[in-house]
Design an enzyme around this catalytic site. Structure first.
Site, PDB file in Angstrom:
ATOM      1  N   HIS A 120       0.838  -1.214   0.000  1.00 57.77           N
ATOM      2  CA  HIS A 120       0.000   0.000   0.000  1.00 57.77           C
ATOM      3  C   HIS A 120       0.873   1.265   0.000  1.00 57.77           C
ATOM      4  O   HIS A 120       2.018   1.208  -0.397  1.00 57.77           O
ATOM      5  CB  HIS A 120      -0.997  -0.045   1.158  1.00 57.77           C
ATOM      6  CG  HIS A 120      -1.694  -1.381   1.212  1.00 57.77           C
ATOM      7  ND1 HIS A 120      -2.768  -1.692   0.407  1.00 57.77           N
ATOM      8  CD2 HIS A 120      -1.415  -2.510   1.920  1.00 57.77           C
ATOM      9  CE1 HIS A 120      -3.130  -2.955   0.642  1.00 57.77           C
ATOM     10  NE2 HIS A 120      -2.326  -3.470   1.555  1.00 57.77           N
TER      11      HIS A 120
ATOM     12  N   GLU B  89      -2.329   0.432   7.746  1.00 58.91           N
ATOM     13  CA  GLU B  89      -1.429  -0.615   7.261  1.00 58.91           C
ATOM     14  C   GLU B  89      -0.208  -0.049   6.548  1.00 58.91           C
ATOM     15  O   GLU B  89       0.911  -0.522   6.736  1.00 58.91           O
ATOM     16  CB  GLU B  89      -2.191  -1.567   6.325  1.00 58.91           C
ATOM     17  CG  GLU B  89      -1.317  -2.710   5.818  1.00 58.91           C
ATOM     18  CD  GLU B  89      -2.040  -3.636   4.854  1.00 58.91           C
ATOM     19  OE1 GLU B  89      -3.243  -3.417   4.609  1.00 58.91           O
ATOM     20  OE2 GLU B  89      -1.397  -4.570   4.343  1.00 58.91           O
TER      21      GLU B  89
ATOM     22  N   HIS C 127       2.891  -7.039   4.426  1.00 56.52           N
ATOM     23  CA  HIS C 127       1.521  -6.556   4.662  1.00 56.52           C
ATOM     24  C   HIS C 127       1.095  -6.800   6.104  1.00 56.52           C
ATOM     25  O   HIS C 127       1.732  -7.556   6.840  1.00 56.52           O
ATOM     26  CB  HIS C 127       0.542  -7.278   3.723  1.00 56.52           C
ATOM     27  CG  HIS C 127       0.633  -6.796   2.307  1.00 56.52           C
ATOM     28  ND1 HIS C 127      -0.305  -5.973   1.735  1.00 56.52           N
ATOM     29  CD2 HIS C 127       1.593  -7.005   1.365  1.00 56.52           C
ATOM     30  CE1 HIS C 127       0.063  -5.688   0.478  1.00 56.52           C
ATOM     31  NE2 HIS C 127       1.216  -6.314   0.230  1.00 56.52           N
TER      32      HIS C 127
ATOM     33  N   GLU D 131       1.969 -11.568   5.980  1.00 62.81           N
ATOM     34  CA  GLU D 131       0.861 -10.854   6.649  1.00 62.81           C
ATOM     35  C   GLU D 131       1.170 -10.879   8.140  1.00 62.81           C
ATOM     36  O   GLU D 131       1.011 -11.902   8.807  1.00 62.81           O
ATOM     37  CB  GLU D 131      -0.474 -11.548   6.371  1.00 62.81           C
ATOM     38  CG  GLU D 131      -0.943 -11.468   4.917  1.00 62.81           C
ATOM     39  CD  GLU D 131      -1.659 -10.148   4.585  1.00 62.81           C
ATOM     40  OE1 GLU D 131      -1.669  -9.227   5.436  1.00 62.81           O
ATOM     41  OE2 GLU D 131      -2.201 -10.055   3.465  1.00 62.81           O
TER      42      GLU D 131
HETATM   43 ZN   LIG Z   1      -2.196  -5.311   2.530  1.00 62.54          ZN
END
Ligand SMILES: [Zn+2]
Length: 279
Positions: free
Chosen positions: A10, A24, A79, A142
């Site tokens: 992002h 995030e 992420h 993640e």
């Molecule tokens: Zn993400």
């Protein structure tokens, strides 16, 4: 020269998932920058490129095109999860992949789990753009759930982000077979150079001449260029504002327990200006 591509998820107009006061895009950038720093601090023989080093907007195509044209050897996308779970998981492409992709993933997964205490949700596969369109082995991590209060509390801790990043760095280094740096902060030998004296070497390593002589079983003061001397003595560190025992232990390649033992500390509280023996 191994080329490592780090992709903080992002950025810019795309904040990614949000929760518990966190965005995030900011957490992924912090982890990626720390990972880069640990890779350069602890290893050699590689270069690192990031898809962004600030709050820039980057399309998915930009990220994979950039890594492909640079000729990266490994693509690591970072992420933070959302959607009601708890813990860490990682992904590789669910289509055709090389065996290297699996080996690299296994190493990164293992090293991250050594550093963090996230719930381990396991090794997964998915059809994500960055995994599919990158021409080199790729992984997407993640790192906890931003909408879970417990995980978010960890992600708010700079110390914890260091742990996550160190796991990434060690895992990537293990996957690519990077050499760990010797000397520097953690070194314990010194090669004598022209013009050195026992006194100058002792000064440089914060020990006394007699300690240096006894470490090396020297019976006189004669040393010669090229001679390898053991210079491990007590090493001290003055605590800076914002530092933690964990961070200092990382800096010197030692453990929190070892520092606590040296200094007779019973708790984890340290003060700026405090002088600690670290080795
Ligand atoms: Zn993400």
């Amino acid at each position: 020269m191994a080329k490592i591509y780090l992709d903080p998820g992002h950025g810019g107009t795309d904040s990614g998932a949000q929760g518990n006061g966190l965005q995030e895009k900011n957490v992924t950038l912090a982890i990626a920058l720390k990972t880069r720093d640990f890779l350069y601090r602890d290893y050699e023989g590689h270069s690192v490129r990031l898809s962004r080093t600030g709050d820039q907007t980057r399309s998915l195509n930009y990220r994979t095109n950039d890594a492909n044209s640079w000729g990266a050897n490994y693509f690591v996308s970072i992420h933070i999860n959302a959607g009601g779970g708890v813990g860490y998981e990682d992904y590789i492409y669910n289509g055709s992949i090389s065996s290297q992709t699996i080996t690299y993933r296994d190493r990164v997964h293992a090293e991250i789990m050594k550093q963090v205490d996230f719930n381990n949700r396991g090794k997964k596969r998915a059809n994500f753009h960055v995994l599919r369109e990158s021409r080199m082995p790729a992984i997407l991590t993640e790192n906890g759930f931003i909408d879970n209060a417990g995980d978010a509390a960890k992600l708010k801790s700079d110390d914890y982000l260091n742990r996550i990043a160190l796991g990434h760095a060690n895992g990537i280094a293990s996957a690519l077979g990077l050499r760990r740096k010797t000397g520097g902060g953690g070194g314990n030998t010194y090669i004598v150079k022209e013009g050195d004296t026992l006194w100058s070497i002792a000064q440089a390593h914060n020990i006394t001449v007699s300690e240096l002589k006894s470490l090396n079983n020297l019976t006189n003061d004669i040393i010669y260029p090229g001679q390898v001397l053991i210079v491990t003595g007590a090493v001290y560190h003055t605590v800076q504002s914002g530092e933690t025992l964990w961070g200092i232990a990382q800096l010197y390649g030692t453990t929190v327990d070892a520092i606590k033992n040296f200094n007779g500390l019973t708790g984890d509280t340290i003060q700026p200006g405090q002088r600690l023996r670290v080795k």
